[in-house]
Design an enzyme around this catalytic site. Structure first.
Site, PDB file in Angstrom:
ATOM      1  N   LYS A   1      -2.208  -1.372  -3.777  1.00 38.11           N
ATOM      2  CA  LYS A   1      -3.046  -0.457  -3.840  1.00 38.11           C
ATOM      3  C   LYS A   1      -2.462   0.949  -3.878  1.00 38.11           C
ATOM      4  CE  LYS A   1      -5.914   1.856  -0.447  1.00 38.11           C
ATOM      5  NZ  LYS A   1      -6.572   1.937   0.891  1.00 38.11           N
TER       6      LYS A   1
ATOM      7  N   LYS B   1       0.754  -1.148  -0.087  1.00 36.88           N
ATOM      8  CA  LYS B   1      -0.023   0.045  -0.136  1.00 36.88           C
ATOM      9  C   LYS B   1       0.734   1.262  -0.019  1.00 36.88           C
ATOM     10  CE  LYS B   1      -3.713   2.305   2.723  1.00 36.88           C
ATOM     11  NZ  LYS B   1      -4.415   2.230   3.678  1.00 36.88           N
TER      12      LYS B   1
HETATM   13  C1  PBG Z   1      -7.508   3.709   5.797  1.00 38.86           C
HETATM   14  C2  PBG Z   1      -7.633   3.217   4.214  1.00 38.86           C
HETATM   15  C3  PBG Z   1      -7.447   4.156   3.066  1.00 38.86           C
HETATM   16  C4  PBG Z   1      -8.007   3.169   1.837  1.00 38.86           C
HETATM   17  C5  PBG Z   1      -8.537   2.380   2.586  1.00 38.86           C
HETATM   18  N1  PBG Z   1      -8.375   2.230   3.823  1.00 38.86           N
HETATM   19  C6  PBG Z   1      -6.948   5.557   3.164  1.00 38.86           C
HETATM   20  C7  PBG Z   1      -5.574   5.808   3.500  1.00 38.86           C
HETATM   21  O1  PBG Z   1      -4.897   5.135   3.912  1.00 38.86           O
HETATM   22  O2  PBG Z   1      -5.394   6.936   3.895  1.00 38.86           O
HETATM   23  C8  PBG Z   1      -8.002   4.114   0.668  1.00 38.86           C
HETATM   24  C9  PBG Z   1      -9.267   3.890  -0.226  1.00 38.86           C
HETATM   25  C10 PBG Z   1      -9.260   4.877  -1.359  1.00 38.86           C
HETATM   26  O3  PBG Z   1      -8.796   5.823  -1.371  1.00 38.86           O
HETATM   27  O4  PBG Z   1     -10.285   4.442  -1.990  1.00 38.86           O
HETATM   28  N2  PBG Z   1      -6.444   2.905   6.150  1.00 38.86           N
END
Ligand code: PBG
Length: 340
Positions: A263, A209
């Protein structure tokens, strides 16, 4: 009027037998030679839940996406089930009054996510339900972990994530999806789940991520953006790195992840490909909020054809090696794929 066929250029004349276009000449042959395909079974639908009854709020930066109260969410999940979507991922919009520096609402067995999961599973037991393990919706500082003296602390956060995973599993969640990027959380959550008798609950690790600009609209949707102090670069990955993603994924698999995720999606298709090839694990891509917002904005301006662009983007994840995609457009895609 017929147009005379032009002379065949000498360059083509040398290879008269090779004509790549033969395999493209009509739909039936294109279908036969297609190397990848997209179907409803590939889709996971992320949804946002909000307190209240009969409440429906638009997310301004995500046209077409709404936060729904539990009653309406259950109806929407029913629609997804009717379309054959295998799973939904539930994210809560937590009221500001419940956000604290210790994110204690995350481990309240009766919090909004847990109530939403119970309601969904009561109505649609066959629908797969996924919950994030991360503290950001509950943390008054907007971080995925606990902040101590300006630092997002790892091990204390992992201890809370384990409790969060347990309350979610107890509510009926099928897949715990740690999205926090703390070190060691997959193994710790696996142990915690097993100790509590939840050895059948799956873990989908947000393994690679990235610290991305494409999460902005999501943070609006869950109301964490305004709170966020600083950025998430000390735990989410540097967009410059690909090999590091393989090390992250290797660790999460060793710690017990049942499936892994990359992601965001589209800007990281190379990572999807490398992860799938290196490990052969069930691999998912998350078409994140910013990707959805870009697509929607261009389409609402009449600059792109929504249906074609959406299916092309989703297919690109499959071609890159993903087994499935989390997409806010899952219902639209499902309808299109079913020819509705
Ligand atoms: C939180 C989380 C995020 C997303 C999914 N879980 C945002 C972040 O890490 O700030 C992002 C999902 C998206 O942008 O569609 N941990």
């Amino acid at each position: 009027m017929t147009i005379a066929r032009p002379q065949v250029p000498a360059a083509l004349g040398g290879y008269p037998r090779i004509r790549m276009r033969r395999n493209r000449q009509s739909p039936w042959i294109r279908r036969l030679v297609a190397e990848s395909s997209l179907c409803v079974d590939d889709l996971i639908w992320p949804v946002f839940v909000v307190e209240g009854e009969n409440r429906r709020e638009s997310v301004l930066s995500m046209p077409g996406v709404e936060r729904l109260s539990c009653d309406l969410l259950v109806q929407a999940v029913g629609e997804a089930a009717g379309l054959g979507v295998p799973a939904v991922a539930v994210f809560p919009f937590v009221e500001a009054a419940l956000k604290t520096p210790d994110a204690r609402e995350a481990i309240n067995p009766d919090n909004l996510v847990c109530r939403a999961v119970r309601a969904i599973k009561a109505a649609f037991p066959a629908m797969g339900v996924i919950c994030d393990a991360a503290l950001d919706p509950f943390n008054s500082l907007g971080h995925d972990g606990i902040v101590c003296e300006g630092e997002v602390v790892n091990d204390a956060t992992v201890a809370i994530l384990c409790q969060q995973a347990i309350v979610q599993a107890r509510a009926g969640c099928d897949i715990i999806a740690p999205s926090d990027m703390m070190d060691g959380r997959i193994g710790a959550i696996r142990d915690a789940l097993d100790t509590e008798g939840f050895e059948r609950v799956l873990i989908m690790s947000y393994a690679a991520k990235y610290a991305s600009a494409f999460y902005g609209p999501f943070r609006d949707a869950v109301g964490s953006g305004g709170c966020l102090v600083g950025d998430k670069k000390s735990y989410q990955m540097d967009p410059a790195n690909g090999l590091e993603a393989l090390r992250e994924v290797a660790l999460d698999i060793a710690e017990g992840a049942d499936m892994v995720m990359v992601k965001p999606g589209l800007p990281y298709l190379d990572v999807v490909r490398r992860v799938k090839e290196a490990f052969g694990m069930p691999t998912f891509a998350y078409q994140v909020s910013g990707e959805y917002a870009m697509l929607k904005a261009a389409c609402l301006n009449g600059w792109l054809d929504y249906e074609r662009a959406l299916l092309e983007m989703l297919l690109s994840f499959k071609r890159a090696g993903a087994d499935g995609v989390l997409t806010y457009a899952a219902l639209d895609a499902a309808r299109l794929l079913r020819g509705e």
